[in-house]
Design an enzyme around this catalytic site. Structure first.
Site, PDB file in Angstrom:
ATOM      1  N   LYS A 204      27.506   9.478  -6.406  1.00  0.00           N
ATOM      2  CA  LYS A 204      28.018   8.969  -7.688  1.00  0.00           C
ATOM      3  C   LYS A 204      28.730   7.631  -7.530  1.00  0.00           C
ATOM      4  O   LYS A 204      29.172   7.261  -6.447  1.00  0.00           O
ATOM      5  CB  LYS A 204      28.887  10.037  -8.372  1.00  0.00           C
ATOM      6  CG  LYS A 204      27.985  11.130  -8.958  1.00  0.00           C
ATOM      7  CD  LYS A 204      28.694  12.154  -9.794  1.00  0.00           C
ATOM      8  CE  LYS A 204      27.633  13.134 -10.346  1.00  0.00           C
ATOM      9  NZ  LYS A 204      28.228  14.333 -10.931  1.00  0.00           N
ATOM     10  N   ARG A 239      26.724  20.494  -5.162  1.00  0.00           N
ATOM     11  CA  ARG A 239      25.461  19.985  -5.731  1.00  0.00           C
ATOM     12  C   ARG A 239      25.164  18.618  -5.123  1.00  0.00           C
ATOM     13  O   ARG A 239      25.858  17.654  -5.405  1.00  0.00           O
ATOM     14  CB  ARG A 239      25.605  19.878  -7.249  1.00  0.00           C
ATOM     15  CG  ARG A 239      24.344  19.424  -7.964  1.00  0.00           C
ATOM     16  CD  ARG A 239      24.592  19.275  -9.468  1.00  0.00           C
ATOM     17  NE  ARG A 239      23.381  18.916 -10.166  1.00  0.00           N
ATOM     18  CZ  ARG A 239      22.915  17.669 -10.240  1.00  0.00           C
ATOM     19  NH1 ARG A 239      23.571  16.676  -9.690  1.00  0.00           N
ATOM     20  NH2 ARG A 239      21.791  17.411 -10.884  1.00  0.00           N
TER      21      ARG A 239
HETATM   22  N1  HH2 Z   1      25.847  15.854 -12.102  1.00  0.00           N
HETATM   23  C1  HH2 Z   1      24.668  15.380 -12.571  1.00  0.00           C
HETATM   24  C2  HH2 Z   1      23.783  16.251 -13.230  1.00  0.00           C
HETATM   25  N2  HH2 Z   1      24.073  17.555 -13.375  1.00  0.00           N
HETATM   26  N3  HH2 Z   1      25.535  19.396 -13.036  1.00  0.00           N
HETATM   27  C3  HH2 Z   1      26.698  19.877 -12.577  1.00  0.00           C
HETATM   28  N4  HH2 Z   1      26.996  21.187 -12.711  1.00  0.00           N
HETATM   29  N5  HH2 Z   1      27.616  19.066 -11.948  1.00  0.00           N
HETATM   30  C4  HH2 Z   1      27.394  17.732 -11.767  1.00  0.00           C
HETATM   31  O1  HH2 Z   1      28.292  17.037 -11.223  1.00  0.00           O
HETATM   32  C5  HH2 Z   1      26.153  17.175 -12.254  1.00  0.00           C
HETATM   33  C6  HH2 Z   1      25.243  18.052 -12.900  1.00  0.00           C
HETATM   34  C7  HH2 Z   1      24.306  13.939 -12.383  1.00  0.00           C
HETATM   35  O2  HH2 Z   1      23.576  13.721 -11.223  1.00  0.00           O
HETATM   36  P1  HH2 Z   1      21.967  13.558 -11.086  1.00  0.00           P
HETATM   37  O3  HH2 Z   1      21.275  14.812 -11.468  1.00  0.00           O
HETATM   38  O4  HH2 Z   1      21.645  13.091  -9.728  1.00  0.00           O
HETATM   39  O5  HH2 Z   1      21.609  12.385 -12.053  1.00  0.00           O
HETATM   40  P2  HH2 Z   1      20.950  12.365 -13.483  1.00  0.00           P
HETATM   41  O6  HH2 Z   1      21.818  13.131 -14.408  1.00  0.00           O
HETATM   42  O7  HH2 Z   1      20.884  10.897 -13.800  1.00  0.00           O
HETATM   43  O8  HH2 Z   1      19.593  13.008 -13.389  1.00  0.00           O
END
Ligand code: HH2
Length: 259
Positions: A204, A239
């Site tokens: 992040k 995660r």
């Molecule tokens: N962060 C993201 C997405 N889902 N779910 C939970 N429970 N906690 C988190 O911190 C979280 C989440 C964001 O990360 P990422 O999936 O890599 O990116 P994007 O939302 O752009 O697909």
């Protein structure tokens, strides 16, 4: 928890696994690296992301969930939408990971209850399009804790057994660098609610900012540092995009910390 993003616009792996064969291959690799859960998502929640329709999101995730679940893997579906969650549970997912904590679709709570699924309820201030516009809190940890307690009570009121609910402070979701650090520093106050805590710091932007402007692909050291700190403070689910190095780091941390 390994991240499988089936999206064209996620912040760190945009478009890499939009094709379902590539997403399944990636999920299998993460499982082989030691992920106990694969978190499959079809809509980016990065700051400024545009929403995706339920039909398109379902088409992205269902074939991937189906094939990974058929291989005996434990799958969470990262969605805020009732229709997508239902289709993913039908396809074999066991956990609903809702970054909106049942606020976008309150009916999701009833679905989780009816199916006997687990769920992750996450704190987010505002919505992804606008959440990073000048986030403010009285006290970020108390505010997040009160929010999570309220959402837990809502879920239980809708029939979800308390032991099926995991909580997540939502690192990066409507938070400044200092807010993220304060939540990690005082994570015990979130753990004290009494439910397993999920933490998502992987790659992040606050990690990049703290380390002199590193791009997404160079944030693994910060990802490891924050996950180890979160583990030491009582988090249970981590995660991450880079499963193998984080599993190693947490294995060493677990062997070191007396619990
Ligand atoms: N962060 C993201 C997405 N889902 N779910 C939970 N429970 N906690 C988190 O911190 C979280 C989440 C964001 O990360 P990422 O999936 O890599 O990116 P994007 O939302 O752009 O697909």
């Amino acid at each position: 928890m390994g991240v499988v993003n089936v999206t064209p616009d996620s912040f760190s792996d945009a478009g890499l696994y939009l094709d379902s064969d590539a997403a399944v291959r990636h999920g299998l690799e993460l499982a082989a690296e030691g992920a106990g859960i694969l978190d499959v998502g079809g809509e980016s929640t990065r700051p400024g992301a545009e929403p995706v329709g339920a039909e398109e999101e379902t088409e992205r995730v269902v074939p991937v969930v189906e094939r990974l679940a058929a291989g005996g893997l434990r799958i969470s579906i990262d969605t805020t939408k009732l229709e997508v969650a239902r289709a993913a549970l039908d396809a074999g997912a066991a956990i609903v990971n809702d970054v909106a904590a049942f606020r976008v679709a309150p009916e999701l709570a009833g679905l989780v209850a009816e199916r006997g699924a687990d769920c992750v309820l996450m704190h987010m201030r505002g919505e992804p399009r606008t959440m990073q516009d000048d986030p403010r809190y009285d006290d970020v940890v108390s505010d997040v804790r009160a929010f999570l307690e309220e959402r837990l009570a809502f879920a239980v009121g809708e029939g979800v057994p308390e032991e099926r609910v995991w909580l997540d402070p939502g690192i990066g979701f409507g938070k400044s660098v200092e807010h993220n650090l304060e939540l990690l520093r005082r994570l015990e106050e979130i753990v004290a609610i009494g439910r397993p805590v999920v933490i998502g710091t992987s790659r992040k932007s606050f990690l990049g900012k703290l380390a002199g402007g590193r791009p997404e692909g160079e944030r693994l050291p910060g990802t490891i540092a924050t996950n180890v700190l979160a583990f030491e403070r009582g988090a249970s689910v981590f995660r991450v995009h880079d499963v193998a190095p984080v599993v190693d780091a947490l294995t060493v941390a677990a062997a070191t910390v007396a619990r």
